[in-house]
Design a protein around this motif. Structure first.
Motif, short mmCIF file in Angstrom:
data_model
loop_
_atom_site.label_atom_id
_atom_site.label_comp_id
_atom_site.label_asym_id
_atom_site.label_seq_id
_atom_site.Cartn_x
_atom_site.Cartn_y
_atom_site.Cartn_z
N THR A 1 -5.29 55.22 -46.39
CA THR A 1 -6.26 54.48 -45.93
C THR A 1 -6.77 54.41 -44.18
O THR A 1 -7.80 54.13 -44.10
N THR B 1 -9.13 43.57 -44.61
CA THR B 1 -9.85 44.76 -44.34
C THR B 1 -9.93 44.84 -43.02
O THR B 1 -9.67 46.03 -42.33
N ASN C 1 -10.25 54.65 -42.81
CA ASN C 1 -10.63 53.53 -41.98
C ASN C 1 -11.15 54.23 -40.51
O ASN C 1 -12.42 54.04 -40.22
N SER D 1 -6.66 45.50 -41.30
CA SER D 1 -6.30 47.00 -41.52
C SER D 1 -7.05 48.10 -40.55
O SER D 1 -6.58 48.96 -40.17
N ASN D 2 -8.32 47.74 -40.39
CA ASN D 2 -9.14 48.41 -39.37
C ASN D 2 -8.71 48.40 -38.03
O ASN D 2 -8.51 49.28 -37.43
#
Length: 139
Positions: A63, A9, A67, A12-13
């Motif tokens: 996504t 996560t 984010n 990804s952020n």
């Protein structure tokens, strides 16, 4: 130690942040993911676990957008909290012209928090539809 899901996560952020910071389309997240996966095959040829981690990263346009929206909300909340706790606040206005010749009013806040930290933050940019007189800026 962070769990594998937390690390994915956070990664990804970070990709979302880099895309937004560089004004790149959020659809580029999938391309970045593909690049990372291909690179990992050369950098870590034996470790399948690393390949699987990169494969499970979520970087679809939806996504990445979600984010980034979370980051925007977080920044807004931090700014709101800092302003509400500020000992002193001043507002600064600056009129400028953008690349297409349209007048823009920039609104800044300078403030000092209770622990004596000084901040200057851009609160917003508003287009000036008419003239740029003092009255227009005031309005």
């Amino acid at each position: 130690m962070s769990s594998s899901v937390d690390c994915e996560t956070r990664a990804s952020n970070m990709v979302s942040w880099v895309l937004a910071k560089n004004l790149k389309p959020f659809t580029d997240g999938e391309i970045i993911k593909e690049c990372i996966i291909e690179e990992s095959k050369f950098l870590f040829p034996i470790d399948e676990k690393i390949h699987d981690k990169f494969q499970s990263m979520h970087l679809s346009a939806r996504t990445v957008t979600r984010n980034f929206e979370k980051m925007v909300v977080n920044v807004y909340e931090q700014l709101s909290n800092n302003l509400s706790e500020a000992e002193f606040v001043s507002i600064t206005l600056d009129e400028s012209t953008d690349l297409v010749g349209k007048a823009q009013l920039c609104v800044y806040a300078r403030f000092i928090t209770t622990n004596c930290c000084l901040f200057e933050e851009l609160l917003g940019i508003e287009p000036l539809e008419t003239t740029t007189t003092g009255q227009d800026i005031y309005d």
